[in-house]
Write a protein that holds these residues in place. Sequence first.
Motif, PDB file in Angstrom:
ATOM      1  N   ASP A  40      32.095  39.644  38.313  1.00  0.00           N
ATOM      2  CA  ASP A  40      31.978  40.570  37.182  1.00  0.00           C
ATOM      3  C   ASP A  40      32.467  41.950  37.625  1.00  0.00           C
ATOM      4  OD1 ASP A  40      31.410  41.651  34.775  1.00  0.00           O
ATOM      5  OD2 ASP A  40      29.228  41.477  34.917  1.00  0.00           O
ATOM      6  N   TYR A  41      33.769  42.083  37.814  1.00  0.00           N
ATOM      7  CA  TYR A  41      34.336  43.285  38.422  1.00  0.00           C
ATOM      8  C   TYR A  41      34.242  44.517  37.527  1.00  0.00           C
ATOM      9  CZ  TYR A  41      36.190  39.858  41.691  1.00  0.00           C
ATOM     10  OH  TYR A  41      36.304  38.852  42.602  1.00  0.00           O
ATOM     11  N   LYS A  42      34.023  44.300  36.243  1.00  0.00           N
ATOM     12  CA  LYS A  42      33.949  45.448  35.344  1.00  0.00           C
ATOM     13  C   LYS A  42      32.726  46.323  35.624  1.00  0.00           C
ATOM     14  CE  LYS A  42      31.581  43.013  31.543  1.00  0.00           C
ATOM     15  NZ  LYS A  42      31.577  41.682  32.168  1.00  0.00           N
ATOM     16  N   LYS A  43      31.783  45.791  36.397  1.00  0.00           N
ATOM     17  CA  LYS A  43      30.596  46.582  36.728  1.00  0.00           C
ATOM     18  C   LYS A  43      30.831  47.503  37.923  1.00  0.00           C
ATOM     19  CE  LYS A  43      27.194  43.321  34.890  1.00  0.00           C
ATOM     20  NZ  LYS A  43      26.028  42.461  35.205  1.00  0.00           N
ATOM     21  N   LEU A  44      31.984  47.384  38.565  1.00  0.00           N
ATOM     22  CA  LEU A  44      32.304  48.242  39.707  1.00  0.00           C
ATOM     23  C   LEU A  44      32.950  49.529  39.214  1.00  0.00           C
ATOM     24  CD1 LEU A  44      33.632  45.515  42.129  1.00  0.00           C
ATOM     25  CD2 LEU A  44      31.405  46.612  42.166  1.00  0.00           C
ATOM     26  N   PRO A  45      32.842  50.611  39.995  1.00  0.00           N
ATOM     27  CA  PRO A  45      33.250  51.931  39.499  1.00  0.00           C
ATOM     28  C   PRO A  45      34.739  52.125  39.265  1.00  0.00           C
ATOM     29  CG  PRO A  45      32.570  52.053  41.795  1.00  0.00           C
ATOM     30  CD  PRO A  45      32.200  50.677  41.324  1.00  0.00           C
ATOM     31  N   SER A  46      35.632  51.493  40.073  1.00  0.00           N
ATOM     32  CA  SER A  46      37.064  51.693  39.863  1.00  0.00           C
ATOM     33  C   SER A  46      37.843  50.607  40.582  1.00  0.00           C
ATOM     34  CB  SER A  46      37.509  53.068  40.377  1.00  0.00           C
ATOM     35  OG  SER A  46      37.559  53.063  41.789  1.00  0.00           O
ATOM     36  N   VAL A  47      39.133  50.522  40.286  1.00  0.00           N
ATOM     37  CA  VAL A  47      39.997  49.515  40.906  1.00  0.00           C
ATOM     38  C   VAL A  47      40.016  49.669  42.418  1.00  0.00           C
ATOM     39  CG1 VAL A  47      42.386  48.736  41.087  1.00  0.00           C
ATOM     40  CG2 VAL A  47      41.443  49.320  38.854  1.00  0.00           C
ATOM     41  N   THR A  48      40.094  50.903  42.889  1.00  0.00           N
ATOM     42  CA  THR A  48      40.132  51.152  44.334  1.00  0.00           C
ATOM     43  C   THR A  48      38.876  50.634  45.005  1.00  0.00           C
ATOM     44  OG1 THR A  48      41.432  53.147  43.955  1.00  0.00           O
ATOM     45  CG2 THR A  48      40.378  52.924  46.099  1.00  0.00           C
ATOM     46  N   TYR A  49      37.720  50.851  44.399  1.00  0.00           N
ATOM     47  CA  TYR A  49      36.469  50.394  44.969  1.00  0.00           C
ATOM     48  C   TYR A  49      36.382  48.868  44.992  1.00  0.00           C
ATOM     49  CZ  TYR A  49      34.510  55.106  44.991  1.00  0.00           C
ATOM     50  OH  TYR A  49      34.269  56.419  45.248  1.00  0.00           O
ATOM     51  N   VAL A  50      36.948  48.192  43.999  1.00  0.00           N
ATOM     52  CA  VAL A  50      36.848  46.734  43.921  1.00  0.00           C
ATOM     53  C   VAL A  50      37.429  46.101  45.176  1.00  0.00           C
ATOM     54  CG1 VAL A  50      37.615  44.678  42.705  1.00  0.00           C
ATOM     55  CG2 VAL A  50      36.882  46.661  41.403  1.00  0.00           C
ATOM     56  N   SER A  51      38.702  46.396  45.460  1.00  0.00           N
ATOM     57  CA  SER A  51      39.352  45.783  46.624  1.00  0.00           C
ATOM     58  C   SER A  51      38.702  46.227  47.929  1.00  0.00           C
ATOM     59  CB  SER A  51      40.845  46.127  46.629  1.00  0.00           C
ATOM     60  OG  SER A  51      41.034  47.531  46.613  1.00  0.00           O
ATOM     61  N   GLY A  52      38.275  47.484  47.991  1.00  0.00           N
ATOM     62  CA  GLY A  52      37.627  47.972  49.210  1.00  0.00           C
ATOM     63  C   GLY A  52      36.295  47.309  49.466  1.00  0.00           C
ATOM     64  N   PHE A  53      35.499  47.136  48.420  1.00  0.00           N
ATOM     65  CA  PHE A  53      34.203  46.479  48.568  1.00  0.00           C
ATOM     66  C   PHE A  53      34.365  45.023  49.000  1.00  0.00           C
ATOM     67  CE2 PHE A  53      31.828  49.435  45.392  1.00  0.00           C
ATOM     68  CZ  PHE A  53      31.841  50.434  46.353  1.00  0.00           C
ATOM     69  N   VAL A  54      35.318  44.330  48.370  1.00  0.00           N
ATOM     70  CA  VAL A  54      35.533  42.920  48.711  1.00  0.00           C
ATOM     71  C   VAL A  54      35.965  42.790  50.166  1.00  0.00           C
ATOM     72  CG1 VAL A  54      36.980  40.902  48.250  1.00  0.00           C
ATOM     73  CG2 VAL A  54      36.045  42.224  46.343  1.00  0.00           C
ATOM     74  N   LYS A  55      36.868  43.652  50.602  1.00  0.00           N
ATOM     75  CA  LYS A  55      37.337  43.601  51.990  1.00  0.00           C
ATOM     76  C   LYS A  55      36.194  43.862  52.960  1.00  0.00           C
ATOM     77  CE  LYS A  55      40.758  45.650  55.112  1.00  0.00           C
ATOM     78  NZ  LYS A  55      39.768  45.897  56.183  1.00  0.00           N
ATOM     79  N   ASN A  56      35.352  44.850  52.663  1.00  0.00           N
ATOM     80  CA  ASN A  56      34.219  45.141  53.546  1.00  0.00           C
ATOM     81  C   ASN A  56      33.233  43.980  53.596  1.00  0.00           C
ATOM     82  OD1 ASN A  56      35.255  47.651  54.117  1.00  0.00           O
ATOM     83  ND2 ASN A  56      33.977  48.746  52.642  1.00  0.00           N
ATOM     84  N   TYR A  57      33.040  43.345  52.464  1.00  0.00           N
ATOM     85  CA  TYR A  57      32.139  42.194  52.391  1.00  0.00           C
ATOM     86  C   TYR A  57      32.686  41.056  53.260  1.00  0.00           C
ATOM     87  CZ  TYR A  57      28.569  39.317  50.047  1.00  0.00           C
ATOM     88  OH  TYR A  57      27.461  38.543  49.757  1.00  0.00           O
ATOM     89  N   ILE A  58      33.995  40.789  53.140  1.00  0.00           N
ATOM     90  CA  ILE A  58      34.642  39.744  53.932  1.00  0.00           C
ATOM     91  C   ILE A  58      34.519  40.051  55.421  1.00  0.00           C
ATOM     92  CG2 ILE A  58      36.871  38.689  54.489  1.00  0.00           C
ATOM     93  CD1 ILE A  58      37.653  39.149  51.546  1.00  0.00           C
TER      94      ILE A  58
END
Length: 212
Positions: A40-58
């Motif tokens: 549910d990516y629409k709950k994240l603050p911005s496009v930049t944060y989406v990819s950054g959060f996923v990478k950090n999680y990985i």
Amino acid sequence: MIRVGQKLQEERIRKGYSLDDIAKATKIRVAFLRAIEEGDYKKLPSVTYVSGFVKNYIDFLELPEKPYLALFRREFNEGDYQTILPENISASKEISVNKVRIRQALILAGVAILGLLLYIFFQYRQAIFSPSLVIDQPKENAAISTQTVIVSGHTEQNDSVTINTIPVVVDESGNFRKEIGILGGTTTITITSTNTFGKTTTVLRHIRIKGE
């Protein structure tokens, strides 16, 4: 289609981590981590944060970055994400941009009005104020030993000057200088400056010849 969030969730559970554990380690909010797991990516603050959060999680789960990010990119489209932003976020951004534009327009209008007022003031101040007139010599109540005296001073540009009603030359800087004769005793010298609107300023100098 298998989502990257599902695989991350499965790996997290397999390794015994809670969302709170991940949040403390990565500094990513639990709500954001849950949104990634649910896709549910629409709950994240911005496009930049989406990819950054996923990478950090990985990275935290020590998973191979390349295949997981490839899986993420297949399911995540930035264009679609832009269109599904919550209306309140889009509206607030638009309002902020409009406020900045309005503020800039008001500032420019204020500067323009101020410039116009200053222009009008400098163009027409001579119609309101009398011209400045400064007499450098002679000094008031000066005593001289000859029958001639130098009268000099300065006024504003384009103003005319008379000394005892006789016109004198005023240079481009407003300076003037003239030698006049004194008959004897005490004499009053009248210096007058007149601007283009007929406003005048008059200065008197009382002069006497020594010994008389």
